[in-house]
Structures are given as structure tokens and as C-alpha cells.
Write a protein that holds these residues in place. Structure first.
Motif, PDB file in Angstrom:
ATOM      1  N   SER A 226     -17.525 -68.407   1.467  1.00 47.91           N
ATOM      2  CA  SER A 226     -17.206 -68.719   0.007  1.00 47.91           C
ATOM      3  C   SER A 226     -15.880 -68.155  -0.190  1.00 47.91           C
ATOM      4  N   TRP A 227     -15.444 -68.472  -1.429  1.00 48.92           N
ATOM      5  CA  TRP A 227     -13.937 -68.088  -1.738  1.00 48.92           C
ATOM      6  C   TRP A 227     -13.876 -66.709  -1.975  1.00 48.92           C
ATOM      7  N   SER A 228     -15.044 -66.052  -2.601  1.00 54.23           N
ATOM      8  CA  SER A 228     -15.017 -64.684  -2.821  1.00 54.23           C
ATOM      9  C   SER A 228     -15.251 -63.922  -1.483  1.00 54.23           C
ATOM     10  N   GLU A 229     -16.099 -64.232  -0.661  1.00 52.94           N
ATOM     11  CA  GLU A 229     -16.210 -63.577   0.650  1.00 52.94           C
ATOM     12  C   GLU A 229     -14.895 -63.748   1.325  1.00 52.94           C
ATOM     13  N   ALA A 230     -14.115 -65.002   1.318  1.00 55.21           N
ATOM     14  CA  ALA A 230     -12.956 -64.927   2.149  1.00 55.21           C
ATOM     15  C   ALA A 230     -11.968 -63.967   1.590  1.00 55.21           C
ATOM     16  N   GLN A 231     -11.886 -63.809   0.125  1.00 53.50           N
ATOM     17  CA  GLN A 231     -11.050 -62.876  -0.534  1.00 53.50           C
ATOM     18  C   GLN A 231     -11.251 -61.593  -0.047  1.00 53.50           C
ATOM     19  N   SER A 232     -12.542 -61.154   0.174  1.00 51.10           N
ATOM     20  CA  SER A 232     -12.993 -59.625   0.411  1.00 51.10           C
ATOM     21  C   SER A 232     -12.473 -59.367   1.791  1.00 51.10           C
ATOM     22  N   TYR A 233     -12.754 -60.425   2.778  1.00 50.53           N
ATOM     23  CA  TYR A 233     -12.461 -60.283   4.076  1.00 50.53           C
ATOM     24  C   TYR A 233     -10.928 -60.293   4.169  1.00 50.53           C
ATOM     25  N   CYS A 234     -10.130 -61.018   3.565  1.00 51.12           N
ATOM     26  CA  CYS A 234      -8.668 -60.956   3.662  1.00 51.12           C
ATOM     27  C   CYS A 234      -8.164 -59.396   3.163  1.00 51.12           C
ATOM     28  N   ARG A 235      -8.677 -59.094   2.157  1.00 53.59           N
ATOM     29  CA  ARG A 235      -8.251 -57.796   1.305  1.00 53.59           C
ATOM     30  C   ARG A 235      -8.432 -56.496   2.294  1.00 53.59           C
ATOM     31  N   GLU A 236      -9.603 -57.011   3.098  1.00 51.28           N
ATOM     32  CA  GLU A 236     -10.039 -55.524   4.008  1.00 51.28           C
ATOM     33  C   GLU A 236      -9.235 -55.757   5.340  1.00 51.28           C
TER      34      GLU A 236
END
Length: 714
Positions: A226-236
Motif C-alpha cells: 500500500s502507499w503507506s507501507e511503501a512510504q514506511s519502507y522508503c523512509r527506513e
């Protein structure tokens, strides 16, 4: 902090804000978000030398000087005039004063005020306190009694070294009470007045200049989230979900997607809570200049696009058909007499020129009017937007597909089958995605207090963990140093060893030479191991030569105007910024050339290297040599050790030397170690139950032995 803000502005724009007039004060105030009340940094900072300057927008005191004998005696920072000559005085003294008015000339004000209050009065009712630049003007000053004039002792300078002397201090400022308050902030709750404060305070800030294009390294992640999961992955794992500023960025993100995938990928754009006017080319200048018709905008929630009519702006539904004006890379306007809706006009301008026209000043508006002519309605690049980038980047570049954006879907994906156009979807959809930024790695280091040769240490680490330590950054160096016991002083092995082949690498560790190189013709010629940038190209050069250099600070490049050899320049950049500059694309090469031009030669981060990591890691090429060692050193050692007494710097040594060493592995490997312990119990002297591992004394003895083993292993 003020310095962080200065670096940010210099990389992304021109510099921290320079302010020349009350009109500039008002414009900077308008740029601040309505929800913020507090102070913001501007570009003024205490100078190393003081000088006398005029309050009005003139340069430093130079041609005409008219001090009384014995003056200035530096018993004050403000200047009065009496009987035809000048004296310095404490600024809090109450005196009449002389204003200057652009039409009426000098005006004597028969009320007593402090110098700062007199300055404010003149600026509010006239132009400014009087400036005196000739004997003829001095004779016009009514100074039979002492009066304030506009001269003052100036001990502040602008970040961009602008020489004009406009100041807008609040009451009681500047003050000499705090020697450490060396940076200036503008108060949004005090009509934009200025006060100086500690440069280390954390504040928002105001930049000036046109936005500079940023080169972001993109990474395609072929995992559906999902967009939020992708955002978290990229930030980590990197910096954030992809931010896109230009058609060049669109093309680069498209090139990152695997050839076998056809579909949409998440980028970092998401619906925000507020609507804002922005320009099609991404610029955010509406707060500095706008030219709405007095009745406009009149339908801000249904008319999202803007046309210009007789030199004024009007909002209109984007599906209306009008002629339009494009602009090219030189900001020249091109009239297109073909009626299109706003989106199609935008696509046409991006295909054949650069973008729809941006209008950021009265002069630009006049040029547009002259081109379009009286009575013409023409689309310009202004539109109403309600979308935000995940990393909060403020520019407005958008690349919507036909019919987008629509009412449904709060997150944005890029289509790989529609030339990279953007469509909004439900944020819960599962898609691959694109991140930007350098990868963040999470190696866990372990110090092993056993003296072994490099090969023995390598075998030990590979059996029990992952490998001998690989190091990618100064952060890794510092983390390794923290693992070493405080009582150990000396060298310890890391995973670097001489390679069979040498090659060019970047100091930052980025491995981008396969994608782009910018060598001068007939370079490199093989006579040196370090690289400088000159006239837009790369040249190899002896690392011991002294040159200016370019650092990268995590956002962009900064030219450092001091002479250092390559190794010292690298150390300086790592201490105060991130590293020496990496150039990984034609855009970055062009951007650096726009700053350096045909000026001085500058070191960049490229060097010739003959070393490789034990785990064959090649994504980064970070090196941290001690003085006297380089990546071309042909000394007697083929293996690399880190010195605990030299800030973690590296030396080469014989691989047969016996040193402690540092392994790395993931968190689970380091936490779950398996050991063997041989136990014996004298059953003749103790009852059988006393030899049970459940017996408290036996259990304590076993744990003590395990503890001894762990300590011995480091």
C-alpha cells in the motif's frame, strides 16, 4: 540552525533571504504559513568587521565624509549632525531628526526620538532617515541643534555578501548584552521586525532565489505494498517515496522500472488538506508576486486553472479551450495561437518547449502582455493544487494523465504504459513503488578480542557471523569505534584487502561511473589518483596539490573556497558536511558548472582505488585513510586495519600481523550465538543431586563460566 538553513538555501535556491526595504519585509512576511507564529531566520549575521553605512538603501560611507574633529570616538553606534558636521552617539539618546522624502527632499522633524524610533518614523511617513553625500546636501540639513541623520555603525553582513545596509530592528535591538547572539531572525508577530539570537536555535527560515533542480537517486522496489507501507519502507531503507520535479525526473523514474513490469508504481504524492496556487514548472512564487484582477479568483473550488487577460489573472475551468503561452529554458515566452484546454496546453509546452509560462514579476507580466496583446485570453501556468509530497518538498511540478486529478483516490501512482503520467488511486491498493535517496544499511558490528591474522579473522567472522567488517560511512566508523573496549589501544582488522584490479571510485561510496562519466578529452591520463573539476569536465591530478573543493551535504553541492589537498578536503567535507561531491548525471555536471563556471579548479570525490571488501560489497566505495596512506599506496601491507588511536582512520599492514578484529552480521546472528562448555562434577565427593545442573550453586558456576567465555571472546 542558522548554518543548516544557510546550507539548505544555498543548495536548493540562492541563499538565505536578503532584505533591502520595507516592501521586502512585507513580501517575506507573506511567504510564512498562516498557522505559524514565531521567528524565522533571514540571512543577516554578525560580521567580523564593523563599518559606517547609511540607513537608506545606499552603499558604505565612502565619497563624502564630514566628521567633527576627534570624531568618531566610538562612544555610540548612531550618528547625529550639529552645525554642519557629524558626531557618533549612543542610539538611545533622544534627538530631533531629519527625514528624506523622494519628492520633498530633507524634512526636519521637531520631536525627540531615539535613532531607531526616528528611523521607523521616517520610513513610515517618508522614505528614510537622511543620507548626506555632498557638501551641498549637508548645507540643506537643519542642524543648528543636534539632529539624527541616517548614518550608523554596521557590524552585520548578509549571507550572500550583499552590500546594501537596510535594517529593520525591533526596539532594543541590536543589543550588546549577548556576545553569542550572532544571527538574525524576523518576528512574524512583530510586523516583521528583527532581533538577533543564538545561531544554534532551531527555526523555520526564508530563502531567496529560483529553485534549483535536485538530482535524486531513484530506486525501483518490485514488491507490492500500500502507499503507506511503501512510504514506511522508503523512509527506513532510503530517504522517502519518490519526489519528482521535472520531466527529466519523470524519465529517470521510468527508466528505473524493470522492463518486465507494465502497470503503475507509487510515488510520493498524496492529497493534502489545503488548496494552494502553484506554477506548472514547479515554482512556488505566488507569495512574492501575483497579479489577480480585483474580482479574482472568484471560484477557487471549481475553477482550478488561470488565464491572463489584459495583464491581469482570472480563474477558469481547466477544460475551457484557449490559446496559451509557453516558456523555454531561457524563460523566454512563446505565444501559441492554437486553442487547447489547460492540460493539453501544458503537455504541448512540455513536449515542444519547457512548460506553460510562469509569471513571477511585474516585468515578466509586461512581457506577457506585450506578446499576447490587448483583449487576448491566454492560458498561463498557474493552477490550484491540493497535493503534497511525502518529504514535504514545496515545488508544484505535476504530470497528471488525461482526466486527472479526479474526486476519488488520495494517493498517486505513475503509469509505466502512459509515458509516466500520474493517476490517483485508493491508498490501499498494492503496487510496486519508487524510493529516492542513498540506501540505509543496518550492519551490526561486534568487536572480537582475539589476536589473529587477517585471513584467520576473516574465517572466524564468516563461521560465526557474516564477514569481517564492511564500512560505508563515517557513521559506520563511529559505530565500530564504540564497540571496541575502552582499555584497548591499537589496530584491529576490518574487511578491506588489496584487489587484483584498480578502478575509479567515488569518495561517498556511490557506484555510478557505469551510468555517467564526464572526463575531459584524453583524460584520465594515468599519472595521478585524484580528480578535479574544471570548465565542466574531470581531470586526474596529484592528490597532494592544493585546490578549492566541492562538498555534498545530503541535499546538494557546496563550493568551499579554501585550499586543501584531496585527502584534507575529503576530511573537511566529512566533518562539516557529508563527503566530497559525487557527479552521477549530466544534470549534476551541468549544475556544478553553473556554480563554478570557468573559475578555479575544484576537487571532487573521484579517486583511483585498488582495494576491495571481504564480502565483495561494491555498492559504496567509502575509504578513510590515515595521513600518508592513499588508495594507490604500494606499501608493504595488503590488508587494512583501523586505528583506535587515530579517530578510526585506516592503515595498511601485513596480513600476517596478529590484531583483534571487528565482524558484522544482522541482529539475530549476533544475539543468538551457540557455544560449547565442558562440565565435570566429582560424584565421589558430592551426592548425585549436587551434580545436577538445576542445583543453584552448579547453575551459578555454569553461568559464571559462560560469562568468562563471552568476555574472552570480546
Amino acid at each position: 540552525s542558522w548554518s543548516d538553513a544557510q546550507s539548505y538555501c544555498r543548495v536548493r535556491f540562492t541563499d538565505l533571504a536578503t532584505v533591502d526595504s520595507t516592501n521586502d519585509v512585507n513580501r517575506t512576511m507573506k511567504t510564512v504559513n498562516d498557522g505559524y507564529s514565531g521567528s524565522v531566520w533571514i540571512g543577516l549575521k554578525r560580521a567580523t568587521q564593523s563599518r559606517w553605512v547609511w540607513s537608506m538603501e545606499n552603499n558604505t560611507l565612502s565619497q563624502y565624509i564630514n566628521w567633527k574633529p576627534g570624531e568618531p570616538d566610538f562612544d555610540g553606534e548612531c550618528v547625529g549632525s550639529s552645525n554642519g558636521s557629524w558626531f557618533d552617539k549612543t542610539c538611545s539618546t533622544l534627538l530631533p531628526f531629519v527625514c528624506y522624502n523622494g519628492t520633498a527632499g530633507f524634512i526636519f522633524i521637531n520631536m525627540t526620538l531615539t535613532w531607531r524610533d526616528a528611523q521607523s518614523y521616517c520610513r513610515r511617513h517618508h522614505t528614510d532617515l537622511a543620507s548626506v553625500s555632498s557638501p551641498e546636501q549637508q548645507r540643506l540639513i537643519n542642524d543648528e541643534s543636534s539632529v539624527w541623520i541616517g548614518l550608523f555603525l554596521h557590524s552585520w553582513q548578509w549571507s550572500d555578501h550583499w552590500s546594501l545596509s537596510f535594517r529593520y530592528w525591533t526596539t532594543g535591538q541590536p543589543s550588546n548584552s549577548s556576545a553569542s547572539a550572532n544571527c538574525v531572525a524576523m518576528a512574524t508577530t512583530d510586523s516583521g521586525n528583527w532581533a538577533h539570537d543564538s545561531c544554534d536555535l532551531q527555526r523555520p527560515f526564508i530563502c531567496h532565489g529560483r529553485p534549483k533542480p535536485l538530482y535524486r537517486p531513484y530506486h525501483y522496489i518490485n514488491t507490492r505494498m500500500s502507499w503507506s507501507e511503501a512510504q514506511s519502507y522508503c523512509r527506513e531503507s532510503f530517504t522517502d517515496l519518490a519526489t519528482v520535479d521535472s520531466m527529466n525526473d519523470v524519465n529517470r523514474t521510468m527508466n528505473k522500472v524493470n522492463d518486465g513490469y507494465s502497470g503503475s508504481v507509487w510515488i510520493g504524492l498524496k492529497r493534502g488538506g489545503q488548496h494552494r496556487w502553484g506554477w506548472s514548472n514547479g515554482e512556488n512564487t505566488i507569495s512574492q508576486y501575483s497579479n489577480w484582477d480585483p474580482t479574482q479568483p472568484n471560484q477557487p473550488l471549481s475553477e482550478f486553472c488561470v488565464f491572463s487577460y489584459n495583464g491581469a489573472w482570472h480563474d477558469m475551468p481547466c477544460n475551457s479551450n484557449l490559446p496559451f503561452v509557453c516558456c523555454n529554458e531561457s524563460s523566454e515566452y512563446i505565444m501559441v495561437n492554437s486553442s487547447k484546454n489547460w492540460r493539453d496546453a501544458q503537455s504541448y509546452c512540455r513536449q515542444y518547449h519547457t512548460d506553460l509560462a510562469t509569471v513571477s514579476s511585474p516585468e515578466a507580466q509586461q512581457q506577457l502582455y506585450n506578446l499576447a496583446g490587448y483583449g487576448s485570453w491566454v492560458w498561463i501556468g498557474l493552477f490550484l493544487d491540493s497535493w503534497r509530497w511525502s518529504d514535504q518538498w514545496s515545488l508544484f511540478f505535476r504530470n497528471w494523465a488525461a482526466g486527472q486529478p479526479s474526486a476519488s483516490g488520495d494517493c498517486v501512482a505513475m503509469s509505466t504504459t502512459d509515458s509516466g503520467k500520474w493517476t490517483q488511486y485508493s491508498c490501499d491498493h498494492q503496487r510496486p513503488f519508487i524510493c529516492y535517496g542513498r540506501p540505509k544499511l543496518h550492519r551490526h558490528y561486534l568487536y572480537v578480542n582475539k589476536k589473529m591474522s587477517w585471513s584467520e579473522a576473516q574465517s572466524y567472522c564468516r563461521v560465526r557471523f557474516t564477514d569481517l567488517a564492511t564500512v560505508d560511512s563515517m557513521n559506520d566508523v563511529n559505530r565500530m569505534l564504540k564497540t571496541v573496549k575502552s582499555w584497548y589501544s591499537g589496530s584491529l582488522w576490518i574487511g578491506l584487502k588489496r584487489a587484483t584490479q584498480s578502478r575509479w571510485r567515488w569518495s561517498s561510496g556511490d557506484d555510478t561511473l557505469k551510468q555517467y562519466s564526464g572526463w575531459q578529452s584524453r583524460e584520465p591520463n594515468g599519472d595521478a589518483a585524484c580528480v578535479f573539476f574544471a570548465n565542466g569536465f574531470w581531470n586526474d591530478y596529484s592528490c597532494s596539490n592544493q585546490l578549492f573543493f566541492v562538498c555534498y551535504n545530503g541535499i546538494g553541492n557546496i563550493v568551499i573556497s579554501m585550499y586543501k589537498n584531496w585527502t584534507d578536503a575529503q576530511s573537511y567535507c566529512r566533518q562539516y558536511h557529508t563527503d566530497l561531491a559525487t557527479i552521477s548525471s549530466p544534470e549534476e555536471q551541468k549544475q556544478l558548472y553553473s556554480v563554478v563556471g570557468n573559475g578555479p579548479w575544484v576537487w571532487i570525490g573521484l579517486f583511483f582505488d585498488s582495494w576491495q571488501w571481504s564480502d565483495q560489497w561494491s555498492l559504496f566505495n567509502f575509504r578513510y585513510w590515515a595521513t600518508g596512506y592513499t588508495s594507490l599506496s604500494s606499501g608493504s601491507g595488503d590488508c587494512v586495519a583501523m586505528s583506535t588511536t587515530g579517530s578510526g582512520k585506516w592503515i595498511q599492514d601485513s596480513c600476517d600481523q596478529k590484531f583483534p578484529f571487528i565482524c558484522y552480521g544482522d541482529d539475530d546472528i549476533i544475539k543468538r550465538q551457540i557455544g560449547k562448555l565442558l562440565l565435570s562434577c566429582d560424584v565421589l565427593r558430592s551426592p548425585a543431586k549436587k551434580c545436577s545442573s538445576g542445583e543453584p550453586l552448579v547453575k551459578t558456576a555454569i553461568l559464571n563460566k559462560i560469562r568468562e567465555k563471552i568476555i574472552a571472546a570480546g
